[in-house]
Design an enzyme around this catalytic site. Structure first.
Site, PDB file in Angstrom:
ATOM      1  N   HIS A  14       0.668  -1.043  -0.136  1.00 11.84           N
ATOM      2  CA  HIS A  14      -0.112   0.198   0.067  1.00 11.84           C
ATOM      3  C   HIS A  14       0.808   1.202  -0.033  1.00 11.84           C
ATOM      4  CE1 HIS A  14      -3.977   1.948   1.436  1.00 11.84           C
ATOM      5  NE2 HIS A  14      -3.025   3.182   1.198  1.00 11.84           N
ATOM      6  N   HIS A  16       1.434   5.357  -1.838  1.00 12.62           N
ATOM      7  CA  HIS A  16       0.907   6.473  -2.577  1.00 12.62           C
ATOM      8  C   HIS A  16       2.180   7.236  -3.271  1.00 12.62           C
ATOM      9  CE1 HIS A  16      -3.005   6.544  -0.907  1.00 12.62           C
ATOM     10  NE2 HIS A  16      -2.601   6.266   0.146  1.00 12.62           N
ATOM     11  N   PHE A  17       2.232   7.396  -4.489  1.00 12.36           N
ATOM     12  CA  PHE A  17       3.565   7.898  -4.908  1.00 12.36           C
ATOM     13  C   PHE A  17       3.254   9.295  -5.706  1.00 12.36           C
ATOM     14  CE2 PHE A  17       5.774   3.592  -6.197  1.00 12.36           C
ATOM     15  CZ  PHE A  17       6.267   3.650  -4.916  1.00 12.36           C
ATOM     16  N   ASN A  42      -5.067   7.121  -6.163  1.00 13.74           N
ATOM     17  CA  ASN A  42      -6.072   8.180  -5.772  1.00 13.74           C
ATOM     18  C   ASN A  42      -5.187   9.650  -6.339  1.00 13.74           C
ATOM     19  OD1 ASN A  42      -3.884   7.896  -3.765  1.00 13.74           O
ATOM     20  ND2 ASN A  42      -5.408   9.225  -2.310  1.00 13.74           N
ATOM     21  N   LYS A 100      -9.008  -0.500  -5.917  1.00 14.85           N
ATOM     22  CA  LYS A 100      -9.133  -0.026  -4.699  1.00 14.85           C
ATOM     23  C   LYS A 100     -10.583   0.744  -4.682  1.00 14.85           C
ATOM     24  CE  LYS A 100      -7.894   1.885  -0.850  1.00 14.85           C
ATOM     25  NZ  LYS A 100      -6.896   2.843  -0.434  1.00 14.85           N
ATOM     26  N   HIS A 137     -10.460   0.871   1.539  1.00 21.03           N
ATOM     27  CA  HIS A 137     -10.445   1.978   2.614  1.00 21.03           C
ATOM     28  C   HIS A 137     -11.772   1.617   3.625  1.00 21.03           C
ATOM     29  CE1 HIS A 137      -9.025   5.794   4.178  1.00 21.03           C
ATOM     30  NE2 HIS A 137     -10.146   5.737   4.706  1.00 21.03           N
ATOM     31  N   HIS A 175      -4.705  -0.654   5.983  1.00 20.55           N
ATOM     32  CA  HIS A 175      -4.449   0.108   7.132  1.00 20.55           C
ATOM     33  C   HIS A 175      -5.051  -0.054   8.313  1.00 20.55           C
ATOM     34  CE1 HIS A 175      -7.158   2.684   4.863  1.00 20.55           C
ATOM     35  NE2 HIS A 175      -6.096   3.248   3.923  1.00 20.55           N
ATOM     36  N   LEU A 220      -5.540   9.224   7.770  1.00 21.68           N
ATOM     37  CA  LEU A 220      -6.793   8.311   8.037  1.00 21.68           C
ATOM     38  C   LEU A 220      -6.299   7.055   7.297  1.00 21.68           C
ATOM     39  CD1 LEU A 220      -9.224  11.306   6.249  1.00 21.68           C
ATOM     40  CD2 LEU A 220      -9.118  10.367   8.707  1.00 21.68           C
ATOM     41  N   ASP A 248       0.968   2.301   3.780  1.00 22.49           N
ATOM     42  CA  ASP A 248       0.307   3.651   3.376  1.00 22.49           C
ATOM     43  C   ASP A 248       1.245   5.165   3.370  1.00 22.49           C
ATOM     44  OD1 ASP A 248      -1.907   5.243   2.790  1.00 22.49           O
ATOM     45  OD2 ASP A 248      -2.487   5.457   4.982  1.00 22.49           O
ATOM     46  N   HIS A 252       2.832  14.380   1.528  1.00 26.04           N
ATOM     47  CA  HIS A 252       2.188  15.675   1.020  1.00 26.04           C
ATOM     48  C   HIS A 252       3.248  16.838   1.445  1.00 26.04           C
ATOM     49  CE1 HIS A 252      -2.181  14.602   1.304  1.00 26.04           C
ATOM     50  NE2 HIS A 252      -1.812  13.445   1.930  1.00 26.04           N
TER      51      HIS A 252
HETATM   52  C1  NCD Z   1      -3.835   8.897   1.880  1.00 24.62           C
HETATM   53  C2  NCD Z   1      -3.312  10.093   0.885  1.00 24.62           C
HETATM   54  O1  NCD Z   1      -2.909  11.130   1.250  1.00 24.62           O
HETATM   55  O2  NCD Z   1      -3.501   9.779  -0.310  1.00 24.62           O
HETATM   56  N1  NCD Z   1      -4.001   9.547   3.048  1.00 24.62           N
HETATM   57  C3  NCD Z   1      -3.799   8.902   4.401  1.00 24.62           C
HETATM   58  O3  NCD Z   1      -4.049   9.629   5.439  1.00 24.62           O
HETATM   59  N2  NCD Z   1      -3.577   7.733   4.325  1.00 24.62           N
HETATM   60  C4  NCD Z   1      -5.152   8.413   1.284  1.00 24.62           C
HETATM   61  C5  NCD Z   1      -5.620   7.191   2.164  1.00 24.62           C
HETATM   62  O4  NCD Z   1      -5.073   5.963   2.026  1.00 24.62           O
HETATM   63  O5  NCD Z   1      -6.399   7.305   2.954  1.00 24.62           O
HETATM   64 ZN    ZN Z   2      -3.392   4.912   1.369  1.00 25.77          ZN
END
Ligand code: NCD
Ligand code: ZN
Length: 346
Positions: A14, A16-17, A42, A100, A137, A175, A220, A248, A252
């Site tokens: 899991h 996010h790139f 996403n 997803k 999720h 997660h 989250l 996860d 940001h």
């Molecule tokens: C994730 C994101 O920033 O894309 N944020 C997070 O708090 N985990 C999205 C997600 O997996 O909920």
């Molecule tokens: Zn995530």
């Protein structure tokens, strides 16, 4: 006392790139430690089709440093309008590993998510038929449900009935943050599994408010009470094959988290395998780390295990406080600037 540990190279189920400059900055952090990663879809706009996933995979591959062996495994973002034939074709071609499910509005970039699970019944039935996993999720979005209860209510209202309706569907509850989730998954059939992040094994909800509000610990699903963190730690240390590594990692830019309405997401790729090792060490369960990090995930996804190995060693080091995401933009690393007790050798 074990001071070095050699395990098969782990995978991250899991991540996010993002895209563009942020993606170029974070992909090397995952690729240094993980052989494969399930990449979340996403983006803005979301990756909803096999063709979009194939194009995104090419952009990720271009960000992998030369000489590093790393394979992104792609997912499609489920919407009310997803075409089951496109998913099935993408799965058959090897472009799409999984799908997803974001309840609409549940988290970062989830506005195009599913508004009512009944609308995707046909897609989910097709996925069960072809053995394509659904990654959840697992939080309800109803405004009247307390944020700390959203995972437990999702299990009751959505996941339980879904498993009854389509018992053969392969599902990963992503997660997980609660004892409720750990118990549900361990009691369910072999087609139901869960990922566990490093940060949910390390922090509880009180940490988010220690001495002031800590935006870099906000994600989250949000971290829960200490009893829940303890339940997650017991689950991963139990050796139960239903639990596997999924960071996860969610980068940001610093200014978007240190803001009046800060984004959800914790960037863990700079410290992930090291923190998992520390947690398993604290639990006296280092002998279970390889299964959690490198064996249980491939078994669930019907993929071969990695042949390469990595060595972790007990040695103090300080992770960088932040990584450079673009000119003048930084992403703060989870536990960055603090002393960690395990590090990746070599
Ligand atoms: C994730 C994101 O920033 O894309 N944020 C997070 O708090 N985990 C999205 C997600 O997996 O909920
Ligand atoms: Zn995530």
């Amino acid at each position: 006392m074990t001071d070095t540990l050699t395990i098969r190279r782990p995978d991250d189920w899991h991540v996010h790139f993002r895209d563009g400059a942020m993606m170029a900055a974070v992909v090397p952090h995952t690729a240094r430690q993980m052989a494969r990663a399930i990449v979340m879809p996403n983006l803005v706009p979301p990756v909803t089709t096999a063709a979009m996933a194939a194009a995104y995979r090419d952009r990720i591959m271009a960000a992998v440093p030369d000489g590093v062996d790393f394979t992104p495994l792609m997912t499609a973002y489920l919407t009310d309008n997803t075409d089951p034939a496109d998913l099935a074709a993408g799965h058959a071609d090897g472009v799409l590993t999984a799908v997803k499910y974001y309840p609409a509005g549940a988290t970062t970039n989830s506005d195009s998510g599913v508004t009512d699970i009944a609308k995707v019944q046909g897609v989910l039935e097709k996925m069960a038929e072809i053995g394509m996993p659904l990654l959840l999720h697992g939080e309800v979005t109803d405004a009247e449900i307390d944020i700390f209860d959203r995972e437990a209510v999702f299990i009751e209202r959505i996941l339980g009935p879904l498993v009854t309706r389509i018992p053969d569907l392969k599902i990963v509850l992503e997660h997980i943050t609660t004892a409720n989730a750990a118990e549900f998954v361990s009691a369910a059939g072999p087609n139901i599994a869960a990922t566990v992040t490093a940060h949910h094994l390390v922090i509880n909800r009180t940490d988010i408010f220690k001495g002031g509000i800590r935006p870099h610990l906000y994600c989250l699903p949000i971290a829960k009470r200490e009893v829940h963190r303890q339940a997650l730690r017991r689950a991963v240390a139990s050796g139960d094959p239903k639990f596997f590594l999924g960071t996860d990692t969610a980068p940001h830019a610093r200014h978007t988290k240190e803001a009046a309405c800060g984004c959800a997401g914790i960037f863990t790729a700079a410290t992930a395998i090291e923190l998992y090792a520390e947690v398993f060490d604290e639990l006296d369960a280092l002998d279970k780390l390889e299964a959690f990090a490198s064996l249980n995930g491939p078994a669930f996804y019907d993929l071969p295990v990695n042949e390469a190995t990595v060595t972790l060693e007990r040695a103090d080091w300080t992770a960088p406080e932040a990584v450079e995401a673009a000119a003048g933009e930084k992403v703060v690393a989870f536990k960055g600037g603090e002393t960690l007790s395990w590090r990746l050798a070599g």
